[in-house]
Design a protein around this motif. Structure first.
Motif, PDB file in Angstrom:
ATOM      1  N   MET A 172     -17.209 -19.027  -8.269  1.00 45.59           N
ATOM      2  CA  MET A 172     -16.756 -17.957  -7.102  1.00 45.59           C
ATOM      3  C   MET A 172     -15.400 -18.070  -7.076  1.00 45.59           C
ATOM      4  N   SER A 173     -14.884 -16.915  -7.120  1.00 46.37           N
ATOM      5  CA  SER A 173     -13.488 -16.508  -6.897  1.00 46.37           C
ATOM      6  C   SER A 173     -12.940 -16.212  -5.218  1.00 46.37           C
ATOM      7  N   LYS A 174     -12.277 -17.130  -4.702  1.00 42.60           N
ATOM      8  CA  LYS A 174     -11.970 -16.891  -3.234  1.00 42.60           C
ATOM      9  C   LYS A 174     -10.706 -15.950  -3.150  1.00 42.60           C
ATOM     10  N   THR A 175     -11.088 -14.749  -3.361  1.00 42.59           N
ATOM     11  CA  THR A 175     -10.040 -13.546  -3.482  1.00 42.59           C
ATOM     12  C   THR A 175     -10.447 -12.362  -2.759  1.00 42.59           C
ATOM     13  N   ILE A 176      -9.734 -11.795  -1.968  1.00 43.90           N
ATOM     14  CA  ILE A 176      -9.903 -10.398  -1.264  1.00 43.90           C
ATOM     15  C   ILE A 176      -9.033  -9.530  -1.696  1.00 43.90           C
ATOM     16  N   LEU A 177      -9.411  -8.505  -2.446  1.00 44.79           N
ATOM     17  CA  LEU A 177      -8.409  -7.457  -3.026  1.00 44.79           C
ATOM     18  C   LEU A 177      -8.231  -6.419  -1.858  1.00 44.79           C
ATOM     19  N   VAL A 178      -7.030  -6.180  -1.766  1.00 42.81           N
ATOM     20  CA  VAL A 178      -6.473  -5.005  -0.852  1.00 42.81           C
ATOM     21  C   VAL A 178      -6.164  -3.996  -1.739  1.00 42.81           C
ATOM     22  N   THR A 179      -6.713  -2.678  -1.384  1.00 45.96           N
ATOM     23  CA  THR A 179      -6.357  -1.654  -2.405  1.00 45.96           C
ATOM     24  C   THR A 179      -5.119  -0.897  -1.745  1.00 45.96           C
ATOM     25  N   GLY A 180      -4.128  -1.627  -1.752  1.00 45.16           N
ATOM     26  CA  GLY A 180      -2.717  -0.972  -1.295  1.00 45.16           C
ATOM     27  C   GLY A 180      -1.750  -2.326  -0.911  1.00 45.16           C
ATOM     28  N   PRO A 181      -0.388  -1.815  -0.606  1.00 41.94           N
ATOM     29  CA  PRO A 181       0.664  -2.720  -0.717  1.00 41.94           C
ATOM     30  C   PRO A 181       0.417  -3.563   0.672  1.00 41.94           C
ATOM     31  N   ASP A 182      -0.078  -3.010   1.611  1.00 41.01           N
ATOM     32  CA  ASP A 182       0.146  -3.855   2.980  1.00 41.01           C
ATOM     33  C   ASP A 182      -1.162  -4.534   3.675  1.00 41.01           C
ATOM     34  N   LEU A 183      -0.985  -5.383   4.401  1.00 37.04           N
ATOM     35  CA  LEU A 183      -1.840  -6.003   5.124  1.00 37.04           C
ATOM     36  C   LEU A 183      -1.210  -6.761   6.274  1.00 37.04           C
ATOM     37  N   ASP A 184      -1.653  -6.393   7.784  1.00 39.28           N
ATOM     38  CA  ASP A 184      -0.872  -7.143   8.692  1.00 39.28           C
ATOM     39  C   ASP A 184      -0.907  -8.746   8.493  1.00 39.28           C
ATOM     40  N   PRO A 185       0.251  -9.387   8.959  1.00 37.42           N
ATOM     41  CA  PRO A 185       0.254 -10.995   8.947  1.00 37.42           C
ATOM     42  C   PRO A 185      -1.102 -11.627   9.568  1.00 37.42           C
ATOM     43  N   SER A 186      -1.543 -10.855  10.511  1.00 37.66           N
ATOM     44  CA  SER A 186      -2.316 -11.675  11.272  1.00 37.66           C
ATOM     45  C   SER A 186      -3.893 -11.710  10.549  1.00 37.66           C
ATOM     46  N   THR A 204      -3.527  -4.116  -4.949  1.00 34.80           N
ATOM     47  CA  THR A 204      -3.408  -3.197  -5.925  1.00 34.80           C
ATOM     48  C   THR A 204      -2.046  -2.289  -5.588  1.00 34.80           C
ATOM     49  N   PRO A 205      -1.289  -1.534  -6.349  1.00 33.11           N
ATOM     50  CA  PRO A 205      -0.234  -0.726  -6.162  1.00 33.11           C
ATOM     51  C   PRO A 205      -0.870   0.482  -5.364  1.00 33.11           C
ATOM     52  N   PRO A 206       0.044   0.987  -4.725  1.00 30.07           N
ATOM     53  CA  PRO A 206      -0.587   2.273  -3.790  1.00 30.07           C
ATOM     54  C   PRO A 206      -1.117   3.339  -4.582  1.00 30.07           C
ATOM     55  N   TYR A 207      -2.131   3.895  -4.031  1.00 29.04           N
ATOM     56  CA  TYR A 207      -2.937   5.035  -4.610  1.00 29.04           C
ATOM     57  C   TYR A 207      -3.192   4.680  -6.201  1.00 29.04           C
ATOM     58  N   ALA A 208      -3.771   3.466  -6.456  1.00 28.42           N
ATOM     59  CA  ALA A 208      -4.275   2.966  -7.851  1.00 28.42           C
ATOM     60  C   ALA A 208      -5.589   3.939  -7.973  1.00 28.42           C
ATOM     61  N   ASP A 209      -5.657   4.197  -9.228  1.00 29.01           N
ATOM     62  CA  ASP A 209      -6.820   4.972  -9.531  1.00 29.01           C
ATOM     63  C   ASP A 209      -8.030   4.058  -9.765  1.00 29.01           C
ATOM     64  N   SER A 210      -9.093   4.807 -10.205  1.00 33.96           N
ATOM     65  CA  SER A 210     -10.373   3.803 -10.289  1.00 33.96           C
ATOM     66  C   SER A 210     -10.149   2.759 -11.389  1.00 33.96           C
ATOM     67  N   ALA A 211      -9.521   3.097 -12.407  1.00 33.28           N
ATOM     68  CA  ALA A 211      -9.401   2.285 -13.573  1.00 33.28           C
ATOM     69  C   ALA A 211      -8.660   1.110 -13.245  1.00 33.28           C
ATOM     70  N   ILE A 226     -13.413  -6.230  -0.806  1.00 38.01           N
ATOM     71  CA  ILE A 226     -12.413  -5.145  -0.905  1.00 38.01           C
ATOM     72  C   ILE A 226     -12.126  -4.937   0.419  1.00 38.01           C
ATOM     73  N   VAL A 227     -10.774  -4.808   0.873  1.00 36.44           N
ATOM     74  CA  VAL A 227     -10.066  -4.136   1.988  1.00 36.44           C
ATOM     75  C   VAL A 227      -9.753  -2.846   1.516  1.00 36.44           C
ATOM     76  N   SER A 228     -10.280  -1.971   1.705  1.00 36.69           N
ATOM     77  CA  SER A 228     -10.204  -0.419   1.033  1.00 36.69           C
ATOM     78  C   SER A 228      -8.942   0.140   2.006  1.00 36.69           C
ATOM     79  N   ARG A 229      -7.986   0.497   1.368  1.00 34.39           N
ATOM     80  CA  ARG A 229      -6.863   1.450   2.029  1.00 34.39           C
ATOM     81  C   ARG A 229      -6.661   2.520   1.081  1.00 34.39           C
ATOM     82  N   MET A 230      -6.047   2.501  -0.110  1.00 33.39           N
ATOM     83  CA  MET A 230      -5.914   3.657  -0.786  1.00 33.39           C
ATOM     84  C   MET A 230      -6.514   3.616  -2.021  1.00 33.39           C
ATOM     85  N   GLY A 231      -6.822   4.831  -2.596  1.00 31.20           N
ATOM     86  CA  GLY A 231      -7.469   4.804  -4.092  1.00 31.20           C
ATOM     87  C   GLY A 231      -8.959   4.750  -3.902  1.00 31.20           C
TER      88      GLY A 231
END
Length: 336
Positions: free
Chosen positions: A1-15, A30-37, A51-56
């Motif tokens: 099990m990978s203890k990772t959360i992917l954020v689709t975008g460059p920012d997440l509040d420090p808290s 991920t980079p901002p506005y990354a495509d599906s691939a 996943i925390v979904s922001r962009m893409g």
């Protein structure tokens, strides 16, 4: 099990990032506005469970590339970038941060309204260019005008509260909202979209983007609005037929608009809105404040861990809960 959360975008509040770290997980962005691939590659490389979904866009192909994915948590409330049906078919709940950014977006809606109606940007530009445009100027007072709220969720209600403070009368349309959402604010409930359009000196959009609401504001519906009306959109750009909006302003039927969203983001450099001075534009940042970012980020991350831990989540936060129930019921029918 990978203890990772992917954020689709460059920012997440420090808290929010600290909440992830406190649980022994790491965040990967991920980079901002990354495509599906690109998002698929990140999921495969990291083995992220949430996943925390922001962009893409998160579509079926992205989910199929990540069989370990257990939950998608939207950094906000708009899920038009997530295939919620595909998620339900794969048993993946999609969460939203209901109400967490409502105050910030509502403030921005009011700011766009005032900037557009009071012609702040062209007056500022004229003054900086050496023009003193007071002689012959005639402004517009918004008090006693009527604002129509398309949708009556948390952001619309916050916008309505602020608008009342400016002396605006309120109409609202939302076939899914309870009467209490209207009554608590003194909003007159419209039974049809047509009634809302006809009564709105200012139309503020607060509904989700679906196949049913795509281009809800088009040439035909704009024509039903009063001459000299304004459009404010802090929801989703796809709600508006952009060419029709430009034509309505250039013809003089609409007086202007304040828009925080585009049908395609980021917009092309030659987007027609840029040539229309009566339209005030911002780059989809209505909810991007420090305060809202903290609330939304923490809500998004906390929801992920609730799902991973098997803890209950408020039903209204699971945007695809009905689709999940239907998908789970289908195999049971087949077994009978």
């Amino acid at each position: 099990m990978s203890k990772t959360i992917l954020v689709t975008g460059p920012d997440l509040d420090p808290s929010a990032a600290q909440l992830v770290a406190d649980r022994g997980y790491q965040t990967v962005h991920t980079p901002p506005y990354a495509d599906s691939a690109v998002i698929s590659d990140y999921l495969q490389q990291t083995g992220a469970e949430g996943i925390v979904s922001r962009m893409g866009r998160l579509d079926a192909a992205v989910m199929d590339a990540a069989p370990q994915l257990k939950v998608i948590s939207k950094h906000g409330v708009g899920v038009d970038n997530i295939d919620i049906q595909a998620a339900a078919e794969r048993g993946i709940p999609v969460l939203v941060a209901t109400g967490a950014n409502a105050v910030s977006v509502a403030e921005h809606a009011i700011a766009l309204l005032l900037a557009a109606v009071k012609r702040i940007l062209p007056l500022d530009a004229g003054l900086r260019a050496g023009r003193w445009e007071k002689p012959g100027f005639s402004g517009h007072e918004i008090a006693e005008s009527t604002m129509g709220l398309m949708g009556m969720g948390a952001i619309a209600q916050a916008t309505g509260r602020m608008a009342k403070g400016l002396g605006l009368h309120l109409l609202g349309y939302d076939p899914y909202a309870p009467d209490s959402a209207f009554e608590e604010l003194g909003v007159t409930r419209c039974e049809t979209v047509e009634d809302l359009l006809a009564g709105s000196d200012i139309l503020s959009l607060h509904c989700p983007l679906t196949e049913q609401t795509r281009r809800l504001l088009n040439a035909e519906s704009i024509a039903q609005m009063p001459k000299g009306a304004y459009v404010i959109n802090t929801a989703r750009g796809g709600l508006i037929d952009e060419a029709a909006l430009v034509a309505a302003i250039q013809s003089g039927h609409l007086a202007g608009a304040g828009l925080d969203t585009f049908a395609s983001e980021p917009p092309a450099a030659d987007h027609p809105f840029f040539a229309v001075p009566e339209i005030v534009l911002t780059p989809h940042i209505g909810g991007v404040t420090r305060q809202a970012g903290a609330r939304v980020g923490v809500d998004a991350v906390r929801g992920i861990f609730q799902i991973l831990d098997g803890q209950p989540v408020a039903p209204e936060r699971i945007i695809n809960r009905k689709l999940l129930a239907a998908a789970q019921a289908e195999p049971a029918k087949m077994e009978k």
